[in-house]
Motif scaffolding. Structure first.
Motif, PDB file in Angstrom:
ATOM      1  N   LEU A  42      30.183  -4.874   6.547  1.00  0.00           N
ATOM      2  CA  LEU A  42      29.861  -5.855   7.733  1.00  0.00           C
ATOM      3  C   LEU A  42      31.287  -6.172   8.273  1.00  0.00           C
ATOM      4  O   LEU A  42      31.117  -5.967   9.726  1.00  0.00           O
ATOM      5  CB  LEU A  42      29.246  -7.070   7.173  1.00  0.00           C
ATOM      6  N   ALA A  43      32.388  -6.256   7.891  1.00  0.00           N
ATOM      7  CA  ALA A  43      33.556  -6.712   8.557  1.00  0.00           C
ATOM      8  C   ALA A  43      34.113  -5.508   9.161  1.00  0.00           C
ATOM      9  O   ALA A  43      34.520  -5.722  10.459  1.00  0.00           O
ATOM     10  CB  ALA A  43      34.434  -7.285   7.309  1.00  0.00           C
ATOM     11  N   ARG A  44      34.013  -4.253   8.448  1.00  0.00           N
ATOM     12  CA  ARG A  44      34.462  -3.156   9.250  1.00  0.00           C
ATOM     13  C   ARG A  44      33.664  -2.807  10.535  1.00  0.00           C
ATOM     14  O   ARG A  44      33.951  -2.460  11.811  1.00  0.00           O
ATOM     15  CB  ARG A  44      34.387  -1.903   8.331  1.00  0.00           C
ATOM     16  N   ALA A  45      32.352  -3.089  10.555  1.00  0.00           N
ATOM     17  CA  ALA A  45      31.556  -2.830  11.415  1.00  0.00           C
ATOM     18  C   ALA A  45      31.759  -3.704  12.586  1.00  0.00           C
ATOM     19  O   ALA A  45      31.923  -3.302  13.959  1.00  0.00           O
ATOM     20  CB  ALA A  45      29.954  -3.054  11.161  1.00  0.00           C
ATOM     21  N   THR A  46      31.861  -4.849  12.230  1.00  0.00           N
ATOM     22  CA  THR A  46      32.266  -6.022  13.264  1.00  0.00           C
ATOM     23  C   THR A  46      33.750  -5.636  14.005  1.00  0.00           C
ATOM     24  O   THR A  46      33.714  -5.798  15.243  1.00  0.00           O
ATOM     25  CB  THR A  46      32.397  -7.309  12.450  1.00  0.00           C
ATOM     26  N   ALA A  47      34.671  -5.435  13.267  1.00  0.00           N
ATOM     27  CA  ALA A  47      36.077  -4.969  13.735  1.00  0.00           C
ATOM     28  C   ALA A  47      35.978  -3.782  14.530  1.00  0.00           C
ATOM     29  O   ALA A  47      36.694  -3.696  15.621  1.00  0.00           O
ATOM     30  CB  ALA A  47      37.002  -4.704  12.500  1.00  0.00           C
ATOM     31  N   ARG A 136      27.845  -6.001  15.428  1.00  0.00           N
ATOM     32  CA  ARG A 136      27.882  -4.914  14.436  1.00  0.00           C
ATOM     33  C   ARG A 136      27.019  -3.700  14.870  1.00  0.00           C
ATOM     34  O   ARG A 136      27.115  -2.850  13.889  1.00  0.00           O
ATOM     35  CB  ARG A 136      27.262  -5.621  13.125  1.00  0.00           C
ATOM     36  N   GLU A 137      26.591  -3.799  15.983  1.00  0.00           N
ATOM     37  CA  GLU A 137      25.916  -2.569  16.427  1.00  0.00           C
ATOM     38  C   GLU A 137      26.762  -1.528  17.132  1.00  0.00           C
ATOM     39  O   GLU A 137      26.524  -1.107  18.262  1.00  0.00           O
ATOM     40  CB  GLU A 137      24.820  -3.086  17.322  1.00  0.00           C
ATOM     41  N   SER A 138      27.976  -1.291  16.507  1.00  0.00           N
ATOM     42  CA  SER A 138      28.928  -0.349  17.298  1.00  0.00           C
ATOM     43  C   SER A 138      28.423   1.068  17.051  1.00  0.00           C
ATOM     44  O   SER A 138      27.677   1.210  15.804  1.00  0.00           O
ATOM     45  CB  SER A 138      30.292  -0.742  16.488  1.00  0.00           C
ATOM     46  N   ALA A 139      28.795   2.000  17.801  1.00  0.00           N
ATOM     47  CA  ALA A 139      28.411   3.279  17.580  1.00  0.00           C
ATOM     48  C   ALA A 139      29.249   3.991  16.400  1.00  0.00           C
ATOM     49  O   ALA A 139      29.130   4.908  15.770  1.00  0.00           O
ATOM     50  CB  ALA A 139      28.556   4.329  18.665  1.00  0.00           C
ATOM     51  N   THR A 140      30.340   3.395  16.057  1.00  0.00           N
ATOM     52  CA  THR A 140      31.301   3.697  14.994  1.00  0.00           C
ATOM     53  C   THR A 140      30.620   3.269  14.000  1.00  0.00           C
ATOM     54  O   THR A 140      30.217   2.179  13.360  1.00  0.00           O
ATOM     55  CB  THR A 140      32.671   2.976  15.017  1.00  0.00           C
ATOM     56  N   ASP A 144      34.119   4.728   8.830  1.00  0.00           N
ATOM     57  CA  ASP A 144      35.403   5.693   9.436  1.00  0.00           C
ATOM     58  C   ASP A 144      36.224   4.551  10.229  1.00  0.00           C
ATOM     59  O   ASP A 144      37.323   5.093  10.520  1.00  0.00           O
ATOM     60  CB  ASP A 144      34.485   6.375  10.668  1.00  0.00           C
ATOM     61  N   PHE A 145      35.988   3.247   9.825  1.00  0.00           N
ATOM     62  CA  PHE A 145      36.805   2.442  10.398  1.00  0.00           C
ATOM     63  C   PHE A 145      38.198   2.343   9.804  1.00  0.00           C
ATOM     64  O   PHE A 145      37.962   2.165   8.627  1.00  0.00           O
ATOM     65  CB  PHE A 145      36.293   1.057  10.622  1.00  0.00           C
TER      66      PHE A 145
END
Length: 540
Positions: A42-47, A136-140, A144-145
């Motif tokens: 979740l932290a990576r998606a946020t970042a 957190r709704e990033s296309a990445t 992969d972050f």
């Protein structure tokens, strides 16, 4: 934990080595408690999304209840190298004032909240608003972050002071500061993965954030959290959870112990099991010996041991912990000669002398040094003399957030940080006596407001010491106290009690309704603000 030098590395390490362990549980949350792998994902998606919306060093306001969203967003900011700023919601009263002051001071680029709070915050003037879920709704793909290179000397987050004597100030805390303080608390408290804490402190509060989120990640212990408003509504529910879950740790400000005593009847206390608690941390600007004694007596039937009530002293400028009572040691109390105390000395009083009972706040923790300085900050004082508490060490911040986006250097005697607190060291124990800004000097005597406030409370049952303010106006001493029933008898009892014990003539005694005195969001009295309101005629 020697390989952990940043908070980013801490969570990453936990996610790789203990992915299935769930360190945090939030009461009332229907979702499964997040494990380390969940928090990292979740932290990576946020970042990933934050790197699209912000630049390194930008400030991101976190305004949300205790929960997974807060923790994931906090670490997401660290992963994106932006500065999370924990902040209370702008509810009417002290929280709204604090919110506005923080926004004005740090000029945040983004405000993150949970979905249910978006509508409430949309009407508030501030930065761009986004929900944690939306972030957190990033296309990445989170996998992969790539974590950035973060150095221990990099700023981790801004922690705002309570604003007891002025506007809140943003403390600039580095990863090194935070990790040093976590190491201090871990060593001095002998924290392990076997410990369990039941918490309710808000996560925008320094003690709440550190003891309920960061410390458990460092030491591996588990935390069960309830929302602060649920504690206030039903403190017995919190204590029942401590009993039923066999918790070993709890942390509460002084007013919370008072609340537990007043709102949990003796019959219910007898049904609780608090004998498993090994650390019940209590800290306040000035510890109340009577409150400590009453709390221990009131919960003795629950199995609460005196040595588990652990006194402490801390402040945000040192992340949180400065002094901690040694484990398995009852609170230290000293009966000081009142006349000597009024001259700035703490010595044991003779049997026939008027005395003041003082409670110790523990001893300096590992890697922190405390000295007492004269009030002009020109020299250090020997043990037993009262002055300003000053601190130094690897936990201590380098400065405050400045209006131009920089830091304001802090200094003092030999590089020690002035805390603004009054106190003395006696046999290695720190005794905190109040704030330097609140000290009253009358006819060459030092008058400590909290001492007079406690006298007023003992003079009449209609006044509580924690809802009473003593301050000076044009050289004269004034007392303002909250009460349910204002009457002349109570005023005269206060006046006579203060005169008899302190030899102090009160110029004015003003009794006001409950909730009239200004408090910080952590329940601390703002005496300076009370004086301002008094002079403006704004106290009813």
């Amino acid at each position: 934990m020697s390989e952990m030098t940043t908070l980013v590395g801490l969570l990453d390490h936990k996610a790789r080595t203990q992915p299935e362990i769930a360190p945090l549980e939030f009461l009332g949350d229907t979702a499964n408690p997040p494990n380390y792998a969940d928090l990292d994902r979740l932290a990576r998606a946020t970042a990933a999304r934050l790197t699209e919306l912000t630049a390194p060093g930008d400030r991101v306001l976190l305004v949300m209840p205790s929960g997974t969203d807060f923790v994931a967003t906090f670490f997401g900011c660290l992963y994106a190298r932006v500065l999370p700023v924990p902040c209370p919601p702008p509810l009417p009263g002290p929280m709204a004032e604090r919110f506005a002051a923080i926004v004005a001071d740090c000029a945040p680029n983004l405000l993150v909240t949970e979905r249910d709070w978006v509508a409430m915050l949309a009407a508030v003037e501030g930065p761009k608003l986004v929900s944690a879920h939306e972030l957190r709704e990033s296309a990445t793909d989170p996998a992969d972050f790539v974590l950035p290179e973060v150095r221990p000397s990099n700023t981790a987050y801004l922690q705002y002071t309570g604003g007891t004597t002025g506007s809140p100030r943003g403390i600039v805390l580095t990863h090194a500061n935070v990790l040093a303080n976590l190491a201090l608390a871990s060593a001095d408290n002998v924290l392990t993965g076997e410990d369990l804490m039941i918490g309710w402190l808000p996560l925008f509060h320094d003690l709440g954030l550190v003891s309920q989120v960061l410390q458990p990640l460092y030491d591996g212990y588990r935390v069960v959290m309830m929302q602060p408003q649920d504690f206030v509504a039903d403190p017995a529910h919190w204590l029942r959870t401590v009993s039923e879950r066999a918790a070993t740790m709890a942390a509460l400000p002084g007013f919370a112990y008072d609340m537990l005593l007043r709102r949990i009847p003796a019959a219910e206390r007898a049904t609780l099991r608090l004998d498993r608690l090994r650390i019940a941390r209590t800290g306040a600007e000035v510890l109340d010996p009577a409150q400590i004694t009453e709390f221990l007596a009131g919960f003795a039937a629950s199995g609460l041991r005196p040595e588990s009530l652990s006194t402490a002293y801390g402040l945000g400028e040192a992340v949180v912990h400065v002094c901690i009572a040694p484990l398995n040691t009852p609170p230290v109390m000293v009966r000081a000669d009142r006349q000597r105390l009024e001259r700035g000395e703490v010595v044991s009083g003779a049997e026939d002398a008027e005395t003041v009972l003082l409670a110790g706040s523990g001893r300096p923790g590992s890697g922190v040094w405390v000295t007492i300085a004269s009030l002009d900050e020109q020299r250090s004082l020997p043990e037993g003399f009262v002055g300003e508490i000053m601190i130094t060490g690897s936990s201590v911040a380098a400065g405050y957030w400045g209006v131009e986006g920089g830091t304001i250097a802090v200094g003092g005697v030999d590089g020690f940080l002035p805390t603004g607190d009054l106190g003395c060291l006696l046999d290695g124990e720190l005794f905190v006596l109040g704030r330097t800004a609140d000290l009253i000097v009358a006819e060459g005597r030092w008058i400590f407001p909290v001492d007079v406030e406690r006298t007023a409370a003992s003079a009449t049952p209609s006044v509580r010491a924690h809802a009473c303010a003593v301050f000076a106006v044009d050289g004269a001493v004034v007392l303002v106290a909250e009460t349910k029933h204002a009457d002349e008898a109570a005023i005269e009892a206060i006046r006579a009690g203060v005169l008899a014990r302190h030899g102090l003539e009160l110029k004015d005694i003003r009794l006001v309704g409950r909730g009239s005195l200004p408090m910080t969001t952590s329940g601390k009295l703002r005496r300076g603000r009370t004086r301002d309101l008094y002079q403006q005629g704004a106290l009813n």
